[in-house]
Design an enzyme around this catalytic site. Structure first.
Site, PDB file in Angstrom:
ATOM      1  N   ARG A  50      34.904  42.670  44.391  1.00 30.39           N
ATOM      2  CA  ARG A  50      35.120  43.285  45.696  1.00 30.39           C
ATOM      3  C   ARG A  50      34.859  44.778  45.586  1.00 30.39           C
ATOM      4  NH1 ARG A  50      41.213  41.007  46.983  1.00 30.39           N
ATOM      5  NH2 ARG A  50      40.868  38.928  46.136  1.00 30.39           N
ATOM      6  N   ASP A  52      36.221  48.224  47.845  1.00 27.58           N
ATOM      7  CA  ASP A  52      37.198  48.571  48.880  1.00 27.58           C
ATOM      8  C   ASP A  52      36.530  49.137  50.134  1.00 27.58           C
ATOM      9  OD1 ASP A  52      39.414  47.812  47.469  1.00 27.58           O
ATOM     10  OD2 ASP A  52      39.845  49.812  46.676  1.00 27.58           O
ATOM     11  N   TYR A 110      29.352  52.406  37.820  1.00 28.60           N
ATOM     12  CA  TYR A 110      29.733  53.055  39.071  1.00 28.60           C
ATOM     13  C   TYR A 110      29.347  54.533  39.030  1.00 28.60           C
ATOM     14  CZ  TYR A 110      32.735  49.247  40.784  1.00 28.60           C
ATOM     15  OH  TYR A 110      33.217  48.058  41.262  1.00 28.60           O
ATOM     16  N   ARG A 200      38.259  55.269  40.734  1.00 32.88           N
ATOM     17  CA  ARG A 200      38.712  56.374  41.582  1.00 32.88           C
ATOM     18  C   ARG A 200      39.853  57.150  40.929  1.00 32.88           C
ATOM     19  NH1 ARG A 200      39.618  53.195  47.044  1.00 32.88           N
ATOM     20  NH2 ARG A 200      40.712  55.126  47.582  1.00 32.88           N
TER      21      ARG A 200
END
Lengths: 248, 248
Positions: A50, A52, A110, A200
């Site tokens: 997933r 966000d 990422y 994050r």
């Protein structure tokens, strides 16, 4: 039945994340609806993971099983008129029926983009997180030092928020690269998998190191103690983008 | 009363352009409302010119007359909490009461951003126009040749759409610079003023030249004849950004 692996790009700003849900529009739903129209059969997508709400992807991967003859090399172009401008299929390829977009993933990369500025910059805000400090407050060499301590196999529970149940919180980070170009600071993180909000929180902690709110060795302490309160805040979703998922 | 000149950045995607209107949200309205809250007095902004729906600005200028003592060097930061993330005041400065944001403007510079790709790229679409052709179809040297013919003082009526009433359609273009970096083609155009849709039609015509749909000397023919049908289409608003307005 053939197993098809899609490479998908999306701008997450206007979506409630990847995963289909009841009361909000998700990327998965928009893609499944477009594919069903194009292929005239039910499509269930399984993504690498997933993302966000507000998080973007340049190289999300998702598989589905397909019983039909639509040419794979035409799926990208043919799907454009069925998809909104903020979601695109970049590529469709046939893979082994054993390949599972989530469980077969070996590596993910990422990117986390930020800019240093006291002034807000509207043209950046969808894809960059603002660090509301002047550039001179940011000590880049300390960030580079701290980033090195993240590489390796550790229990990353101190860099995660509660929100998903996972069997193990041990992950391997292969590489953390930080680039600074003028007021832009960008993080690239590659690992075998990531816990909830992990990228994050890592970005937030490295930014805190840059601003002098933490020292570089806080990384080692968080890995030793698992203490989430030592880490920086969970930085904003808009800076995050899933660049690539690797299956080999 | 002091005359205040603002430098404003905005992402035009979610607005009906600069100018306040009845049934849609415009950048001017959002800015005036925020300034009125901050300064506790009625504010009427006069911009260097309107921008259309979806068009962006990195350096729009607008003036208003102010009867108060709010420190100008704090306006940018103080207004952030009153403005949405897609609009920002970058700078506020006192100028001569004679300066008029529209009529005193001597030069404006626009940027038009495009990318060449058959695949749609969601992370670019807000601020780049897609040219849906492979890079190999684009002849950059022809675009550079065509761009040179635009520089000078001419009647640019063939590069405008009906939509605004102007006394004269003669304008001076000082510079057209075209840059190509990989699949990205960017146009920078500086002139003493621009007709309705003029930059987007110039971009569209230069892109047609790049794709071989027009020859470079079409520019000369359009300037001679004023024939809008010879020019390319009005390219999409999202590629356009007002970079700078010069008053000296």
């Amino acid at each position: 039945m053939r197993r098809i692996l899609l490479t998908v790009e999306y701008k997450g700003t206007d979506y409630a994340g990847w995963q289909r849900q009841e009361n909000a529009l998700a990327v998965q739903q928009v893609l499944e609806d477009a594919l069903e129209k194009m292929l005239q059969q039910k499509v269930v997508l399984i993504a690498s993971g997933r993302t966000d709400a507000g998080v973007h992807a340049l190289g999300q991967k998702a598989h589905f099983d397909y019983d039909g003859n639509f040419p794979l090399d035409k799926m990208s172009i043919a799907s454009q008129s069925l998809l909104p401008p903020d979601i695109a299929i970049l590529k469709a390829e046939e893979v082994s029926p054993d390949l599972h977009a989530q469980y077969s993933a070996k590596k993910k990369t990422y990117r986390y983009q930020t800019y240093l500025s006291r002034e807000n910059h509207p043209l950046l805000n969808d894809t960059f997180a603002q660090i509301p400090y002047a550039e001179s407050y940011f000590d880049f060499s300390k960030v580079e030092e701290a980033a090195k301590y993240l590489v390796g196999t550790y229990d990353f529970i101190g860099f995660s928020n509660k929100g998903s149940q996972v069997r193990s919180t041990v992950r391997t980070i292969y590489d953390v690269t930080v680039k600074k170009e003028g007021t832009f600071v960008t993080f690239f993180i590659t690992g075998n998998g990531f816990l909830y909000n992990m990228v994050r929180i890592i970005a937030g902690t490295l930014i805190y190191v840059g601003l002098g709110k933490r020292t570089p060795d806080v990384i080692k302490k968080i890995l030793e103690t698992g203490d989430r309160t030592l880490a920086g805040k969970t930085f904003a979703p808009e800076g995050l983008c899933l660049l690539d998922v690797d299956y080999t």
